[in-house]
Design an enzyme around this catalytic site. Sequence first.
Site, short mmCIF file in Angstrom:
data_model
loop_
_atom_site.label_atom_id
_atom_site.label_comp_id
_atom_site.label_asym_id
_atom_site.label_seq_id
_atom_site.Cartn_x
_atom_site.Cartn_y
_atom_site.Cartn_z
N ASP A 190 0.84 -1.20 0.00
CA ASP A 190 0.00 0.00 0.00
C ASP A 190 0.87 1.26 0.00
OD1 ASP A 190 -2.12 1.72 0.20
OD2 ASP A 190 -2.93 0.89 2.05
N ASP A 191 0.90 1.97 -1.12
CA ASP A 191 1.68 3.20 -1.26
C ASP A 191 3.19 2.96 -1.35
OD1 ASP A 191 -0.76 4.46 -1.10
OD2 ASP A 191 -0.37 5.50 0.78
N CYS A 213 -5.58 3.89 -4.19
CA CYS A 213 -5.68 2.51 -3.74
C CYS A 213 -6.98 1.79 -4.09
CB CYS A 213 -5.41 2.43 -2.24
SG CYS A 213 -5.99 3.83 -1.28
N ARG A 220 -7.50 -1.57 -6.57
CA ARG A 220 -8.01 -2.85 -6.09
C ARG A 220 -9.22 -3.32 -6.90
NH1 ARG A 220 -4.92 -0.78 -2.33
NH2 ARG A 220 -4.11 -2.04 -0.64
N LYS A 231 -5.97 -5.37 3.56
CA LYS A 231 -6.80 -4.19 3.29
C LYS A 231 -7.78 -4.48 2.15
CE LYS A 231 -6.28 0.54 1.54
NZ LYS A 231 -5.39 1.69 1.42
N HIS A 246 -10.93 -2.06 1.23
CA HIS A 246 -11.21 -0.73 0.66
C HIS A 246 -12.12 -0.80 -0.56
CE1 HIS A 246 -9.44 3.60 0.12
NE2 HIS A 246 -10.61 3.59 0.73
N HIS A 263 1.42 2.50 4.02
CA HIS A 263 0.49 3.64 4.08
C HIS A 263 0.56 4.30 5.45
CE1 HIS A 263 -3.30 5.87 4.00
NE2 HIS A 263 -3.55 5.49 2.76
N ASP A 302 -0.01 -0.54 -5.04
CA ASP A 302 -1.33 -0.15 -5.53
C ASP A 302 -1.34 1.22 -6.20
OD1 ASP A 302 -0.93 1.31 -3.21
OD2 ASP A 302 -2.92 0.95 -2.40
N ASN A 303 -0.27 1.97 -6.09
CA ASN A 303 -0.14 3.28 -6.72
C ASN A 303 1.27 3.79 -6.43
OD1 ASN A 303 -2.51 3.94 -4.27
ND2 ASN A 303 -0.42 4.63 -3.97
N LYS A 324 1.38 9.57 -5.87
CA LYS A 324 0.01 9.08 -5.70
C LYS A 324 -1.04 10.18 -5.91
CE LYS A 324 -3.00 7.12 -2.09
NZ LYS A 324 -3.06 6.63 -0.70
#
Length: 530
Positions: A14-15, A52, A56, A114, A116, A208, A314-315, A372
Amino acid sequence: MSAKRPNFLVIVADDLGFSDIGAFGGEIETPHLDALAATGLRLTNFHSAPACAPTRAMLLTGTDPHIAGLGTHEEVLAKSQRGKPGYECYLNERVATLPELLRDAGYLTLMSGKWHLGSTLETCPATRGFTRSFALLPGAANHYASSPKAGTGFPKQDTLYTEDDAFVDLPADFYTSDGFTTRMIDYLGERTDKAQPFFAYLAFSAPHWPLQAPDDLIAKYRGRYDAGPEALREERLARLKQLGLCADDIKPHPIVAKNKPWDEMNAEERARSARTMEVYAAMVERLDWNVGRLVAHLKETGDFDDTLILFMSDNGAEGALIEAVPVFGPYLMDFIDRHYDNSLENIGRPNSYVWYGPRWAQAATAPSRLYKTYTSEGGIRVVAFAAGAGLARRSEIGHAFSTVMDVMPTLLELSGTRHPGAAYKGRTLEPMMGASLAPYLAGETPDVHPHDAVTGWEFFGRRGIRKGDWKAIWIPPPEGTGDWQLYDVARDPGEIEDMARVEPARLAEMLALWDDYVEKVGVVMVPIAT
């Protein structure tokens, strides 16, 4: 690989920044990820959404997030977008998910991490094809079990996590990366039919913000970043070139940031900034350690040689100055002041709440532009690699353009599973927009997409459209110009030389493709404050 259908392990960080792990030029200790990447195929031109939840959605449906229901984040849904198709803020009924189809095909489908993609029990992972699931529903939360309780303005902890179809409390010693991995290992250990293939989706919420990590790991990086983010950026760029992950003559996009450069900070400001990066590095190392735990488990059970592993972020790296975000920023800062201790010695602990800002983020996204939430390459070109079963291209670096929408068609093809087409269990479906990576992974084709394939992006009103090597983006000031810009990203991956005036006919073509994309996927634009 044996004749049985392959297992799949998809790991999402994540990130995570493009150059954060060692195999992609980073200084952070990531031996387990590096070992996988070294024996696999590193993907240097793999693209996500700018944020994110949309990524996903793309991953689990094979199509654009505006079709799948995640046209934006629930937290920032505009009044004009409410009730519109594609803005449900959960996976809608117009898509069949990867776990749904693999479960129907006989796979054991497991998820930990996660989510989301829906904040209620009616939209949690158990409702979209996962046999077992342990999930953090929202986009962010404390990484430790401790958090402010009800009445402080943030969601109650007991509405954040689900296991299968019920909310659950966390054990007192919970830390996200450890807890998510342990639960996935537990689920794999519960298998009663060892011949049944599995699809395992491990979605870390690290690194994140809030940046939090064990004290001993933070201490390992003490002093490592005292030269500042600009120096780290140069160090990593040199390593990217050395590894063959970017051209020797590449021109990186200049840093764009509202906060002070390192040489204008005083000693206290530098100490605090360096500490946030130390904590971030510790989070990445802990994530890597947990990947090592899971890989060791697969080897112990004899599943490793039959498992295709896909790893990605994810980004792009998170570079926002959260404190400067309108409306949300002042509220969050007041909340943090009342409930957290962000003194220098406490940064990184469970009761601290910090992020590291745009300069450290651009050390990780370089040579790309920004980070991001932006449709420039720094927001959507992400670290990714494939390793393990069914991979003919080993110990290679691949430069073919691909996107996270390609994951679902890839795994369906490799598992021998057909997409149901226009209908699924009484629901009308939209088609997948991704292409299978399987021929590319097998070394049968040099590309994943035709050279004239068109891909679009939109998030927070920031826009992007790509055809072949040409890409047009629209980003409002101050990070952008507020006009459409045009780049040849093969020749100019840093998106520095705007070709809009030089190539007006090509820009007109790209803008027509943008209009087609908006209509096709149902983008609902909102006014952008500049």
